[in-house]
Enzyme design. Structure first.
Site, PDB file in Angstrom:
ATOM      1  N   ASP A  98       4.452  -2.481   6.617  1.00  0.00           N
ATOM      2  CA  ASP A  98       4.401  -3.690   5.790  1.00  0.00           C
ATOM      3  C   ASP A  98       2.949  -3.929   5.387  1.00  0.00           C
ATOM      4  O   ASP A  98       2.170  -2.989   5.306  1.00  0.00           O
ATOM      5  CB  ASP A  98       5.013  -4.881   6.539  1.00  0.00           C
ATOM      6  CG  ASP A  98       5.680  -5.886   5.604  1.00  0.00           C
ATOM      7  OD1 ASP A  98       4.944  -6.494   4.801  1.00  0.00           O
ATOM      8  OD2 ASP A  98       6.910  -6.059   5.655  1.00  0.00           O
ATOM      9  N   HIS A 147       2.072  -1.851   2.739  1.00  0.00           N
ATOM     10  CA  HIS A 147       2.333  -2.588   1.503  1.00  0.00           C
ATOM     11  C   HIS A 147       1.063  -3.124   0.868  1.00  0.00           C
ATOM     12  O   HIS A 147       1.128  -3.907  -0.074  1.00  0.00           O
ATOM     13  CB  HIS A 147       3.323  -3.729   1.764  1.00  0.00           C
ATOM     14  CG  HIS A 147       4.705  -3.258   2.076  1.00  0.00           C
ATOM     15  ND1 HIS A 147       5.754  -4.123   2.295  1.00  0.00           N
ATOM     16  CD2 HIS A 147       5.219  -2.005   2.210  1.00  0.00           C
ATOM     17  CE1 HIS A 147       6.862  -3.422   2.557  1.00  0.00           C
ATOM     18  NE2 HIS A 147       6.558  -2.139   2.510  1.00  0.00           N
TER      19      HIS A 147
END
Length: 387
Positions: free
Chosen positions: A208, A231
């Site tokens: 993430d 991310h």
């Protein structure tokens, strides 16, 4: 006693509280939570010259959900040279952290050791939607001012790896964080309701956000760090259930490798509040899907209803950013019709579309500001003017 005296002299007459002296087994099988708490309580109540809680190398210490509470009588240091491991089972149904430091000022966590969340069993449970809860974070600091976290390695958290909540004057330096690219919700460092946070020389590989900045946060710097996979470095998401307040965020001299986004500001439709004062400068993107993103329509589940209003995003500077994108739309500045983005500045951007001869594109909606210097992709937006 002679060995202890030598250690005290080397540490500048600090008292050393070794977890082994408080009956920690260090065999990776016995729960050492009680021994760690006893060691902490002894060190925390010592009013001397920065007492040290020592976690020695060569041992693995199994812990389950421990909270180290303050305030302490003096500045305190934890020397983590060994390994801390979480239980390799679904060991709780309650929200929490494996390790929490609460209300401890002038805390230093330093060493060459590792904290392993053994997260694979949690990720599998989460992906199969068979878990009652999936918010077991690895390392949390709450209301810890003048905090230093240095050199340690965090690995395979069930959820977020490190969180800073209501902390002021924090330094996170030379910390490494690793988790598989497909591990869910395994953010590297999350900063929330905090101010004056400095993150430097870190290497973060997660499933993430490498770094996420949430609401009620001011003056965060991320510099000379590596992100990817993951991310990217994100502000938000903002405005879903609270009035957003974020300002003075700087990301500089960082590298991104194979991430979903590079630098991103994301907010929900219909939100309230503001996010302002951003500098994204001297960044290198390698095979990043979307290197530059402002998204006022954030909706990870899809099919969100259209709502008026939004978090006001302003004064965002993107300077000296280069590299490659895996999508043609290398720059996406998507702002709402009702609350436009203001004060956007783009200068010396060069982003090419990996393995393609066609140029990259910029998708711009309701973003107002100026551009300067070399710009690839070209910006053909009536709301962005060039000097």
């Amino acid at each position: 006693m002679f060995v202890l005296a030598v250690i005290r002299s080397a540490e500048g007459h600090r008292r050393i509280y070794n977890v082994l002296d408080f009956h920690a087994a260090g065999d990776g099988k016995t729960d050492d939570a009680k021994a760690f708490l006893a060691t902490w309580n002894a060190a925390c109540s010592d009013g001397g010259n920065e007492p040290v809680m020592a976690i020695p190398r060569g041992r693995a210490f199994l812990l389950s959900q421990v909270s180290f509470d303050g305030p302490c009588k003096s500045p305190i240091k934890i020397k983590l040279d060994g390994k801390i491991v979480a239980p390799k089972v679904i060991w709780t149904k309650k929200q929490g952290n494996l390790l929490t430091f609460f209300d401890v000022d002038h805390l230093t966590l330093d060493g060459n050791g590792e904290i392993d969340g053994q997260g694979a069993i949690w990720w599998d449970c989460y992906n199969k939607k068979s878990c009652c809860v999936h918010v077991i974070q690895l390392l949390g600091f709450a209301r810890c001012n003048n905090l230093v976290v240095r050199r340690i390695h965090l690995k395979d958290s069930a959820d977020k790896h490190m969180t800073l909540f209501q902390c002021s004057q924090s330094l996170v330096d030379n910390v490494s964080i690793t988790a598989p690219a497909d591990s869910p919700n395994t953010d590297g460092i999350t900063v929330s309701s905090s101010n004056n946070t400095y993150i430097s020389n870190c290497s973060i590989q997660t499933g993430d956000d490498c770094v996420s900045v949430l609401s009620n946060t001011k003056n965060v710097t991320v510099t000379h760090s590596r992100c990817g996979p993951g991310h990217g470095i994100s502000v938000g998401s903002l405005g879903k259930s609270e009035t957003a307040m974020v300002e003075q965020i700087t990301v500089s001299n960082c590298s991104f490798f194979g991430t979903m986004t590079g630098v991103r500001i994301k907010s929900w439709q219909g939100g309230k509040g503001y996010a302002k004062g951003f500098i994204f400068e001297s960044l290198n993107m390698t095979e990043v899907q979307y290197p530059i993103v402002i998204d006022q329509f954030y909706c990870p589940q899809g099919n969100c209803p259209t709502k008026p209003g939004g978090v006001a995003i302003s004064d965002a500077k993107f300077i000296n950013i280069q590299g490659t994108s895996t999508e043609q739309d290398a720059v996406k500045l998507m702002c709402s019709q009702s609350v436009h983005c203001e004060g956007i500045y783009l200068s010396n951007i060069h982003l090419s579309w990996m393995n393609h001869t066609s140029p990259t594109n910029a998708e711009i909606l309701n973003a107002h500001g100026t551009t300067e210097g070399m710009l690839v992709p070209q910006y053909c937006s009536p709301t962005l003017s060039s000097y």
